[in-house]
Design an enzyme around this catalytic site. Sequence first.
Site, PDB file in Angstrom:
ATOM      1  N   TYR A   1     -22.206   7.944  19.095  1.00 52.90           N
ATOM      2  CA  TYR A   1     -22.218   9.305  19.649  1.00 52.90           C
ATOM      3  C   TYR A   1     -21.075   9.550  20.641  1.00 52.90           C
ATOM      4  O   TYR A   1     -20.861  10.690  21.051  1.00 52.90           O
ATOM      5  CB  TYR A   1     -23.531   9.597  20.413  1.00 52.90           C
ATOM      6  CG  TYR A   1     -24.809   9.457  19.646  1.00 52.90           C
ATOM      7  CD1 TYR A   1     -24.823   9.370  18.266  1.00 52.90           C
ATOM      8  CD2 TYR A   1     -26.029   9.429  20.312  1.00 52.90           C
ATOM      9  CE1 TYR A   1     -26.020   9.237  17.573  1.00 52.90           C
ATOM     10  CE2 TYR A   1     -27.221   9.301  19.629  1.00 52.90           C
ATOM     11  CZ  TYR A   1     -27.210   9.193  18.262  1.00 52.90           C
ATOM     12  OH  TYR A   1     -28.396   9.057  17.588  1.00 52.90           O
TER      13      TYR A   1
ATOM     14  N   HIS B   1     -28.638   0.713  14.325  1.00 51.11           N
ATOM     15  CA  HIS B   1     -28.679   2.163  14.068  1.00 51.11           C
ATOM     16  C   HIS B   1     -29.147   2.491  12.644  1.00 51.11           C
ATOM     17  O   HIS B   1     -30.004   3.353  12.459  1.00 51.11           O
ATOM     18  CB  HIS B   1     -27.292   2.751  14.336  1.00 51.11           C
ATOM     19  CG  HIS B   1     -27.290   4.213  14.602  1.00 51.11           C
ATOM     20  ND1 HIS B   1     -26.430   4.812  15.474  1.00 51.11           N
ATOM     21  CD2 HIS B   1     -28.041   5.227  14.096  1.00 51.11           C
ATOM     22  CE1 HIS B   1     -26.656   6.115  15.512  1.00 51.11           C
ATOM     23  NE2 HIS B   1     -27.623   6.390  14.676  1.00 51.11           N
TER      24      HIS B   1
HETATM   25  N1  LIG Z   1     -31.352   6.996  14.912  1.00 47.27           N
HETATM   26  C1  LIG Z   1     -30.734   7.940  14.219  1.00 47.27           C
HETATM   27  O1  LIG Z   1     -30.207   7.703  13.127  1.00 47.27           O
HETATM   28  C2  LIG Z   1     -30.658   9.302  14.763  1.00 47.27           C
HETATM   29  C3  LIG Z   1     -30.992   9.536  16.079  1.00 47.27           C
HETATM   30  N2  LIG Z   1     -30.945  10.793  16.616  1.00 47.27           N
HETATM   31  C4  LIG Z   1     -31.380  10.955  18.031  1.00 47.27           C
HETATM   32  O2  LIG Z   1     -32.407  11.935  18.073  1.00 47.27           O
HETATM   33  C5  LIG Z   1     -32.027  12.956  18.993  1.00 47.27           C
HETATM   34  C6  LIG Z   1     -32.660  14.293  18.644  1.00 47.27           C
HETATM   35  O3  LIG Z   1     -32.283  14.729  17.367  1.00 47.27           O
HETATM   36  P1  LIG Z   1     -31.343  15.988  17.116  1.00 47.27           P
HETATM   37  O4  LIG Z   1     -30.780  15.838  15.752  1.00 47.27           O
HETATM   38  O5  LIG Z   1     -30.405  16.079  18.233  1.00 47.27           O
HETATM   39  O6  LIG Z   1     -32.318  17.242  17.028  1.00 47.27           O
HETATM   40  P2  LIG Z   1     -33.678  17.794  17.691  1.00 47.27           P
HETATM   41  O7  LIG Z   1     -34.697  17.828  16.630  1.00 47.27           O
HETATM   42  O8  LIG Z   1     -33.987  17.091  18.960  1.00 47.27           O
HETATM   43  O9  LIG Z   1     -33.264  19.298  17.970  1.00 47.27           O
HETATM   44  C7  LIG Z   1     -32.301  19.646  18.926  1.00 47.27           C
HETATM   45  C8  LIG Z   1     -32.095  21.150  18.862  1.00 47.27           C
HETATM   46  O10 LIG Z   1     -33.317  21.812  19.181  1.00 47.27           O
HETATM   47  C9  LIG Z   1     -33.091  22.731  20.239  1.00 47.27           C
HETATM   48  N3  LIG Z   1     -34.295  22.711  21.090  1.00 47.27           N
HETATM   49  C10 LIG Z   1     -34.698  21.740  21.931  1.00 47.27           C
HETATM   50  N4  LIG Z   1     -35.860  22.056  22.509  1.00 47.27           N
HETATM   51  C11 LIG Z   1     -36.219  23.269  22.038  1.00 47.27           C
HETATM   52  C12 LIG Z   1     -37.329  24.122  22.270  1.00 47.27           C
HETATM   53  N5  LIG Z   1     -38.313  23.778  23.113  1.00 47.27           N
HETATM   54  N6  LIG Z   1     -37.370  25.307  21.611  1.00 47.27           N
HETATM   55  C13 LIG Z   1     -36.375  25.644  20.763  1.00 47.27           C
HETATM   56  N7  LIG Z   1     -35.296  24.870  20.491  1.00 47.27           N
HETATM   57  C14 LIG Z   1     -35.229  23.682  21.124  1.00 47.27           C
HETATM   58  C15 LIG Z   1     -31.877  22.229  20.970  1.00 47.27           C
HETATM   59  O11 LIG Z   1     -31.228  23.330  21.593  1.00 47.27           O
HETATM   60  P3  LIG Z   1     -30.517  23.223  23.037  1.00 47.27           P
HETATM   61  O12 LIG Z   1     -29.567  22.067  22.967  1.00 47.27           O
HETATM   62  O13 LIG Z   1     -29.870  24.563  23.189  1.00 47.27           O
HETATM   63  O14 LIG Z   1     -31.576  23.008  24.074  1.00 47.27           O
HETATM   64  C16 LIG Z   1     -31.049  21.650  19.818  1.00 47.27           C
HETATM   65  O15 LIG Z   1     -30.327  22.658  19.151  1.00 47.27           O
HETATM   66  C17 LIG Z   1     -30.491  12.946  18.932  1.00 47.27           C
HETATM   67  O16 LIG Z   1     -29.903  13.676  19.981  1.00 47.27           O
HETATM   68  C18 LIG Z   1     -30.242  11.450  18.935  1.00 47.27           C
HETATM   69  O17 LIG Z   1     -30.377  10.928  20.241  1.00 47.27           O
HETATM   70  C19 LIG Z   1     -30.598  11.870  15.830  1.00 47.27           C
HETATM   71  C20 LIG Z   1     -30.227  11.690  14.514  1.00 47.27           C
HETATM   72  C21 LIG Z   1     -30.234  10.395  13.873  1.00 47.27           C
HETATM   73  O1  LIG Z   2     -27.198  11.032  15.081  1.00 45.58           O
HETATM   74  C1  LIG Z   2     -27.362   9.934  14.564  1.00 45.58           C
HETATM   75  O2  LIG Z   2     -27.928   9.004  15.156  1.00 45.58           O
HETATM   76  C2  LIG Z   2     -26.892   9.680  13.217  1.00 45.58           C
HETATM   77  O3  LIG Z   2     -27.145   8.636  12.701  1.00 45.58           O
HETATM   78  C3  LIG Z   2     -26.072  10.684  12.476  1.00 45.58           C
HETATM   79  O4  LIG Z   2     -25.911  10.260  11.159  1.00 45.58           O
HETATM   80  C4  LIG Z   2     -26.640  12.048  12.455  1.00 45.58           C
HETATM   81  O5  LIG Z   2     -27.952  11.990  11.956  1.00 45.58           O
HETATM   82  C5  LIG Z   2     -25.810  12.997  11.653  1.00 45.58           C
HETATM   83  O6  LIG Z   2     -26.354  13.842  11.068  1.00 45.58           O
HETATM   84  C6  LIG Z   2     -24.352  12.890  11.589  1.00 45.58           C
HETATM   85  O7  LIG Z   2     -23.837  13.924  10.789  1.00 45.58           O
END
Ligand SMILES: NC(=O)C1=CN([C@@H]2O[C@H](COP(=O)(O)OP(=O)(O)OC[C@H]3O[C@@H](n4cnc5c(N)ncnc54)[C@H](OP(=O)(O)O)[C@@H]3O)[C@@H](O)[C@H]2O)C=CC1
Ligand SMILES: O=C(O)C(=O)[C@@H](O)[C@H](O)C(=O)CO
Length: 280
Positions: free
Chosen positions: A51, A109
């Site tokens: 990230y 990851h």
């Molecule tokens: N291990 C893996 O492979 C992965 C891990 N991750 C982790 O998971 C985390 C969360 O996933 P992510 O994909 O970011 O998405 P989320 O499902 O957490 O959604 C985030 C979005 O939702 C909005 N949001 C947050 N709270 C609210 C609410 N109460 N009402 C309305 N909208 C809301 C945020 O807006 P705003 O920012 O404006 O508040 C943002 O646009 C990532 O940041 C990362 O740390 C993600 C993908 C893959």
């Molecule tokens: O956000 C993470 O942890 C990921 O593994 C990414 O692959 C993420 O889910 C993504 O969508 C990147 O395009």
Amino acid sequence: MSLNELYELNDGHQLPKIGLGTFQIRGYQGVDQILTAIQNGYRLLDTSTNYDSEGAVGEAIRRSGIPRSQFYVTTKLPGKYHHFDDALKIIEESLLRLGLDYLDLYLIHWPLPKRDNYVEAWQALIEAQRRGLVRSIGVSNFEKEHLDKIISATGITPAVNQNEIHPYWPQESLVATNQEYGIVTEAWSPLGRGSSELTEPLIVKLAEKYDKNAGQIILRWHIQRGILPVAKATTPQHQRRNLDIFDFTLTETEVSQISDLERKDGRVDDQDPKEYEEFV
Ligand SMILES: NC(=O)C1=CN([C@@H]2O[C@H](COP(=O)(O)OP(=O)(O)OC[C@H]3O[C@@H](n4cnc5c(N)ncnc54)[C@H](OP(=O)(O)O)[C@@H]3O)[C@@H](O)[C@H]2O)C=CC1
Ligand SMILES: O=C(O)C(=O)[C@@H](O)[C@H](O)C(=O)CO
């Protein structure tokens, strides 16, 4: 149940019930957004070498003035470092980028089964824990077959499995497997990445019933399933609301109804762990 209650891990450590995701929260603006989240009450911060937000997470922790011991910092091993010596070096690099001398939780990851080096990566995490670089070790995006392979090769069960879970992709079978193995399930993209799940009529109806917003209903659904959601929120109001989910309880029927929103193509980005190759 309250925000101060913790999940107990199978290695004797603990984690808060909810964490802050930091995907795409980086740079000076990212430091400010994470610092605001900390001031709003977050203590579990989820980052990854991929990230490029480890620097912002470490700086926000320092600027908060809150003792490091009160935080739970998670970061993750990128696929290009699935070899023993490389993995240990990149864990040290993560510590340097974060400005910390230990990590609370370190995850592989993605399993990247086509490359098939994740057992060696897991052996490196076990060594990192032995050396005191990390307190708890776990995995992310692992399915049953990947869990079975690392456990049978090493005898060590991950403390955590972080998986894609949201109403369109509830993963009931994988959550049950994690539970059976004594692994705490974390949910990534727990809000479906802010997609149409937040405007689903059922979710909106429940939000009205409980005088909450849609995000709070979905996060409550995770908590009642025994899952730790790692929700990203840069908007201060979202940050505050997402922690305010411990004063109401969905009925068992409502929990099941939300799980029934499952879709065959429910993943946020079509990332199947059996196929997915990291972008670096
Ligand atoms: N291990 C893996 O492979 C992965 C891990 N991750 C982790 O998971 C985390 C969360 O996933 P992510 O994909 O970011 O998405 P989320 O499902 O957490 O959604 C985030 C979005 O939702 C909005 N949001 C947050 N709270 C609210 C609410 N109460 N009402 C309305 N909208 C809301 C945020 O807006 P705003 O920012 O404006 O508040 C943002 O646009 C990532 O940041 C990362 O740390 C993600 C993908 C893959
Ligand atoms: O956000 C993470 O942890 C990921 O593994 C990414 O692959 C993420 O889910 C993504 O969508 C990147 O395009």
